[in-house]
Design an enzyme around this catalytic site. Sequence first.
Site, mmCIF file in Angstrom:
data_model
loop_
_atom_site.group_PDB
_atom_site.id
_atom_site.type_symbol
_atom_site.label_atom_id
_atom_site.label_comp_id
_atom_site.label_asym_id
_atom_site.label_seq_id
_atom_site.Cartn_x
_atom_site.Cartn_y
_atom_site.Cartn_z
ATOM 1 N N THR A 196 -14.964 -1.676 16.693
ATOM 2 C CA THR A 196 -15.417 -2.560 15.612
ATOM 3 C C THR A 196 -15.482 -4.027 16.051
ATOM 4 O O THR A 196 -16.247 -4.798 15.481
ATOM 5 C CB THR A 196 -14.540 -2.411 14.349
ATOM 6 O OG1 THR A 196 -13.208 -2.860 14.621
ATOM 7 C CG2 THR A 196 -14.496 -0.976 13.883
ATOM 8 N N PRO A 241 -15.326 -9.102 12.492
ATOM 9 C CA PRO A 241 -15.786 -7.749 12.827
ATOM 10 C C PRO A 241 -16.053 -6.939 11.557
ATOM 11 O O PRO A 241 -15.238 -6.932 10.643
ATOM 12 C CB PRO A 241 -14.607 -7.152 13.615
ATOM 13 C CG PRO A 241 -13.427 -7.986 13.250
ATOM 14 C CD PRO A 241 -13.907 -9.316 12.794
ATOM 15 N N LEU A 242 -17.200 -6.287 11.510
ATOM 16 C CA LEU A 242 -17.589 -5.523 10.322
ATOM 17 C C LEU A 242 -17.144 -4.078 10.522
ATOM 18 O O LEU A 242 -17.933 -3.196 10.835
ATOM 19 C CB LEU A 242 -19.105 -5.637 10.148
ATOM 20 C CG LEU A 242 -19.670 -5.448 8.752
ATOM 21 C CD1 LEU A 242 -18.827 -6.125 7.684
ATOM 22 C CD2 LEU A 242 -21.083 -5.971 8.695
ATOM 23 N N HIS A 243 -15.829 -3.866 10.321
ATOM 24 C CA HIS A 243 -15.224 -2.579 10.675
ATOM 25 C C HIS A 243 -15.852 -1.380 9.938
ATOM 26 O O HIS A 243 -16.369 -0.446 10.544
ATOM 27 C CB HIS A 243 -13.736 -2.579 10.318
ATOM 28 C CG HIS A 243 -12.950 -3.742 10.800
ATOM 29 N ND1 HIS A 243 -12.526 -3.876 12.101
ATOM 30 C CD2 HIS A 243 -12.457 -4.826 10.150
ATOM 31 C CE1 HIS A 243 -11.813 -4.992 12.227
ATOM 32 N NE2 HIS A 243 -11.765 -5.581 11.052
ATOM 33 N N ASP A 244 -15.721 -1.375 8.608
ATOM 34 C CA ASP A 244 -15.914 -0.128 7.850
ATOM 35 C C ASP A 244 -17.348 0.407 7.800
ATOM 36 O O ASP A 244 -17.541 1.638 7.820
ATOM 37 C CB ASP A 244 -15.380 -0.304 6.423
ATOM 38 C CG ASP A 244 -13.873 -0.512 6.403
ATOM 39 O OD1 ASP A 244 -13.222 -0.268 7.441
ATOM 40 O OD2 ASP A 244 -13.343 -0.918 5.358
#
Length: 315
Positions: A196, A241-244
């Site tokens: 991520t 950070p654009l994790h999901d």
Amino acid sequence: MNVQRIIIDCDPGIDDAVSLLLALASPEVEVLGVTTVCGNIPVDATTRNALTICHLAGRDDIPVYSGAVRPILREPIMAEFSGGSGLGNAVLEAPVRKAEVLHAVDYLVKTLVEAGERGEKITLCAHGPLTNLALMIRHSPAVAKGIERIVLMGGAFRAGGNRTRTAEFNMLADPHAAAIVVSAGIPITMLPLDATYQAMATPERVEKIRAVPGKVAQTVADILTFWDRKDLKRYGSLGGPLHDPLVPAYVIRPDLFTIESTFVEVEWRSELCFGQTVADWYGRTDAAHNVDVVLGVNAEGFFDLLTERLASYGN
Ligand code: RIB
Ligand code: CA
């Protein structure tokens, strides 16, 4: 097109909200339901936010089930960067309905056991603490027959932790649940911080989203501006950070990702390493591989996909 049926287990949460909006705009998946869990914020708030995001997406037809109010053993911890409501500074229309009466775990058990009995399989997308999934497995191991794969955001390997030196938030928030899930014998794809951190919502990428007309894209641009962590040392670039959203993106476009299969355990006995995900990269045990770990992300491809799908909401 082979449409995959998915259930999303989440704790919205800014990046959880973007993930829901990506999935709900993607014809490759049919979202059967959304289940919520205590994580970024208490479960009453994650449930309300899930209903709010479905409403924003024009999808008040998607059932939302409220789940576990606390982790299995440890005290709840909350996320640090989600803003008071959990959705940053976004001002959103209030939801027009309530969650379903059925508890999230009961919904998961019923839906997956019945699917398994019919010979069908559903993909579970999970991007909160894994409490609901662990309770579901302990309640009715037969759910496994109805699960195609669990695709989850969580863990950290060479990247190190984001909430402690060793642990990523979703694992740290309920390590006992995570240990139950990864050892359940169900196929798992894990998107850890190693992956991520490659999907940074840089100012340039957020501006491309802001250039898309429509309420949904504008809302996402606003909450991603709030999401900017300004932590160059940790992330290597501006933005957060654009994790999901990588979870539905993986289901929709697996070609954008590279994986390595290995044996993973979640540590829950040690104070220093509580919630750490530990992989056997070099085959030091005889244990069978239980997790496909995503290590590479085509970040441009992912942001192009996200921007295109947000545009599909129109005005
Ligand atoms: O560590 C990242 C995870 O924790 C994501 O699921 C995000 O929502 C955060 O709270
Ligand atoms: Ca989350």
